[in-house]
Design a protein around this motif. Structure first.
Motif, PDB file in Angstrom:
ATOM      1  N   ASN A  19       0.811  -1.222   0.000  1.00 44.27           N
ATOM      2  CA  ASN A  19       0.000   0.000   0.000  1.00 44.27           C
ATOM      3  C   ASN A  19       0.841   1.267   0.000  1.00 44.27           C
ATOM      4  O   ASN A  19       0.390   2.315  -0.451  1.00 44.27           O
ATOM      5  CB  ASN A  19      -0.952  -0.006   1.192  1.00 44.27           C
ATOM      6  CG  ASN A  19      -2.159  -0.867   0.913  1.00 44.27           C
ATOM      7  OD1 ASN A  19      -2.007  -2.013   0.485  1.00 44.27           O
ATOM      8  ND2 ASN A  19      -3.339  -0.329   1.097  1.00 44.27           N
ATOM      9  N   ALA A  20       2.086   1.151   0.519  1.00 44.25           N
ATOM     10  CA  ALA A  20       2.957   2.324   0.541  1.00 44.25           C
ATOM     11  C   ALA A  20       3.357   2.731  -0.881  1.00 44.25           C
ATOM     12  O   ALA A  20       3.908   3.817  -1.080  1.00 44.25           O
ATOM     13  CB  ALA A  20       4.185   2.045   1.397  1.00 44.25           C
ATOM     14  N   GLN A  21       3.058   1.882  -1.876  1.00 43.41           N
ATOM     15  CA  GLN A  21       3.348   2.223  -3.274  1.00 43.41           C
ATOM     16  C   GLN A  21       2.606   3.483  -3.710  1.00 43.41           C
ATOM     17  O   GLN A  21       2.993   4.146  -4.668  1.00 43.41           O
ATOM     18  CB  GLN A  21       2.945   1.067  -4.211  1.00 43.41           C
ATOM     19  CG  GLN A  21       3.540  -0.289  -3.865  1.00 43.41           C
ATOM     20  CD  GLN A  21       5.031  -0.357  -4.125  1.00 43.41           C
ATOM     21  OE1 GLN A  21       5.507   0.162  -5.117  1.00 43.41           O
ATOM     22  NE2 GLN A  21       5.762  -0.974  -3.224  1.00 43.41           N
ATOM     23  N   ILE A  22       1.506   3.799  -2.986  1.00 43.13           N
ATOM     24  CA  ILE A  22       0.745   5.004  -3.368  1.00 43.13           C
ATOM     25  C   ILE A  22       1.589   6.258  -3.203  1.00 43.13           C
ATOM     26  O   ILE A  22       1.346   7.267  -3.853  1.00 43.13           O
ATOM     27  CB  ILE A  22      -0.559   5.151  -2.537  1.00 43.13           C
ATOM     28  CG1 ILE A  22      -0.242   5.321  -1.042  1.00 43.13           C
ATOM     29  CG2 ILE A  22      -1.493   3.979  -2.769  1.00 43.13           C
ATOM     30  CD1 ILE A  22      -1.445   5.761  -0.217  1.00 43.13           C
ATOM     31  N   PHE A  23       2.619   6.192  -2.328  1.00 39.91           N
ATOM     32  CA  PHE A  23       3.418   7.389  -2.063  1.00 39.91           C
ATOM     33  C   PHE A  23       4.368   7.746  -3.207  1.00 39.91           C
ATOM     34  O   PHE A  23       5.058   8.743  -3.143  1.00 39.91           O
ATOM     35  CB  PHE A  23       4.157   7.253  -0.729  1.00 39.91           C
ATOM     36  CG  PHE A  23       3.231   7.187   0.445  1.00 39.91           C
ATOM     37  CD1 PHE A  23       2.330   8.219   0.690  1.00 39.91           C
ATOM     38  CD2 PHE A  23       3.223   6.085   1.284  1.00 39.91           C
ATOM     39  CE1 PHE A  23       1.449   8.161   1.762  1.00 39.91           C
ATOM     40  CE2 PHE A  23       2.348   6.012   2.364  1.00 39.91           C
ATOM     41  CZ  PHE A  23       1.455   7.050   2.600  1.00 39.91           C
ATOM     42  N   TYR A  24       4.419   6.888  -4.256  1.00 42.14           N
ATOM     43  CA  TYR A  24       5.172   7.281  -5.458  1.00 42.14           C
ATOM     44  C   TYR A  24       4.489   8.473  -6.127  1.00 42.14           C
ATOM     45  O   TYR A  24       5.069   9.158  -6.952  1.00 42.14           O
ATOM     46  CB  TYR A  24       5.275   6.108  -6.438  1.00 42.14           C
ATOM     47  CG  TYR A  24       6.404   5.157  -6.112  1.00 42.14           C
ATOM     48  CD1 TYR A  24       7.731   5.571  -6.225  1.00 42.14           C
ATOM     49  CD2 TYR A  24       6.147   3.848  -5.716  1.00 42.14           C
ATOM     50  CE1 TYR A  24       8.767   4.719  -5.931  1.00 42.14           C
ATOM     51  CE2 TYR A  24       7.172   2.984  -5.413  1.00 42.14           C
ATOM     52  CZ  TYR A  24       8.495   3.413  -5.523  1.00 42.14           C
ATOM     53  OH  TYR A  24       9.515   2.571  -5.229  1.00 42.14           O
TER      54      TYR A  24
END
Lengths: 206, 259
Positions: A19-24
């Protein structure tokens, strides 16, 4: 409790990483790609069944343990030692766990259940990134997510150490390492999770 | 340290026997010296009650020097009172001030039923020991003192575990009324030494089994036991008990009722 707890801790790492991929901040491209892999890979979907089973087992074991232990002292103390002898969160695992469970029911019915339902009924995967973006515009939803993650953090502070202690690893050599890692984990992981709804709410993400 | 006298109000648990319901009684105690021990203060109160023709308060005590493990009072919610690594008999009245109200309760756990007032039945601990807290020794002449080499660190750890006096404060303090700290101390003290080897694979299993049969709760690693233990028994012993228990399970040798 210990083994199911450790499995759920492992799941948290994977969930947090994906879910931390959204911070790209790429409009959800990398996140959607990762979510697609997690949602369609045969192996992952098989482990998911195990995850649901372990989650359920953890809840049932926890409630059974809580009620059994409560029944071991029919006549309770008039004066309790409280925090003088033990931290509040170690005595409140059942309460914190129940809060997390209530949060999970809401969380799963918002994202996981509609997505899987859509897949099963042949309508394909849902656009989870934009679902998040939409859901996290509502202040109270963000509030519930923050509260849920804080409950998770306190649950982990005790749970992480306790899982290793139950397995007999709480020796003088490892105790410090386990406690420190546990506290760091209990702060970092829930904070990353909290950052997600907050980031959408504050419109930091495209 | 300055000596002083104080007047106190005591709220003490009174219960006729295990079958009746108990309740708190309030007693004023006057001119208590700060140099008295907590139990001496109870002696004064009891003499006062006897002289008034009332029934004295029943409480357990024996050596009064902190080594026998008989005294058992939960004082203002704390097993053995507010001082750390201390027994009730070694708690002194200088811990209190004039005008204080002190609530005194028995160890509360279903596995420790009340016999009378503050006296509870702790024979459950004896049965746990009978289930595995022993070693098999050949009779005959005493062995040469250093015939069995023992690692210094292990001997120290074993000795620290053996300092458990079996008072039951761990059970009293545990929110789950678990006896894990007691069992872990008894298992550790034998498991660390070569003399404990013969029964090692069955000891932890049998003792934990007996603990469950007695109706003690399960350990959830809260740590209140360690905080209240008058002998400073460490939670590391519980970790060792868990390892011994897992070893017992894996060995497959479940010998019941060895005693």
């Amino acid at each position: 409790m210990s083994l199911t707890g450790l499995f759920l801790i492992t799941f948290l790492i994977v969930h947090c990483y994906i879910n931390a991929q959204i911070f790209y901040n790429d409009g959800g491209a990398r996140f959607t790609e990762a979510a697609h892999f997690m949602g369609t890979n045969f192996l992952i979907r098989t482990v998911e069944i195990g995850l649901m089973g372990f989650l359920l087992l953890h809840v049932i074991q926890g409630l059974a343990l809580w009620s059994k232990n409560r029944s071991r002292r029919t006549n309770r103390y008039a004066v309790n030692a409280g925090s003088a002898t033990s931290p509040w969160y170690s005595r409140s695992m059942a309460l914190l766990g129940t809060l997390i469970l209530l949060f999970l029911i809401m969380h799963l019915s918002k994202f996981w259940a509609p997505n899987r339902f859509s897949q099963i009924t042949g309508n394909g995967e849902k656009d989870l990134y934009h679902m998040m973006k939409e859901e996290f515009q509502t202040a109270w939803v963000v509030g519930v997510y923050i509260f849920g993650c804080i409950s998770l953090g306190w649950h982990l502070v005790h749970g992480f150490y306790s899982a290793f202690q139950t397995l007999g690893l709480g020796t003088s050599r490892y105790k410090g390492l386990i406690k420190t890692t546990g506290i760091a984990f209990s702060i970092i992981v829930p904070l990353i999770f909290i950052a997600m709804p907050v980031a959408f709410f504050m419109n930091w993400l495209a | 340290m300055q000596h002083y006298n104080m007047n106190l109000t005591l709220k003490v648990w009174k219960q006729k026997n295990g079958k009746t319901k108990g309740g708190f009684e309030t007693y004023p105690v006057r001119n208590v010296s700060s140099e008295m021990s907590f139990l001496e203060m109870f002696d004064v109160l009891n003499e006062q009650l006897v002289s008034e023709g009332k029934e004295p308060i029943a409480f357990d005590h024996d050596c009064r020097e902190g080594i026998c493990g008989m005294c058992s009072m939960v004082i203002n919610g704390r097993a053995h009172g507010p001082w750390s690594q201390n027994t009730t008999c070694q708690l002194h009245m200088r811990a209190y001030e004039d005008g204080d109200t002190i609530t005194v309760e028995p160890w509360r756990a279903d596995a420790f039923p009340v016999i009378k007032d503050l006296v509870v039945d702790r024979t459950g601990f004896d049965r746990i020991i009978q289930a595995g807290g022993f070693i098999s020794v050949n009779t005959g002449n005493a062995q040469d003192a250093n015939a069995l080499p023992i690692d210094k660190q292990k001997a120290d750890e074993s000795f620290a575990a053996a300092s458990c006096i079996g008072c039951g404060a761990c059970v009293a303090a545990c929110p789950n009324a678990s006896a894990m700290l007691f069992v872990s101390a008894k298992v550790s003290h034998l498991a660390l030494l070569p003399q404990g080897e013969p029964e090692r694979m069955t000891r932890a299993f049998n003792m934990v089994n007996q603990m469950d049969t007695e109706g003690f709760g399960s350990c959830t690693n809260i740590g209140a036991c360690e905080a209240e233990c008058p002998k400073g028994i460490s939670l590391e012993n519980i970790a060792r008990l868990n390892r011994e228990y897992i070893g017992s399970m894996l060995s497959g040798s479940k010998v019941e009722g060895m005693a």
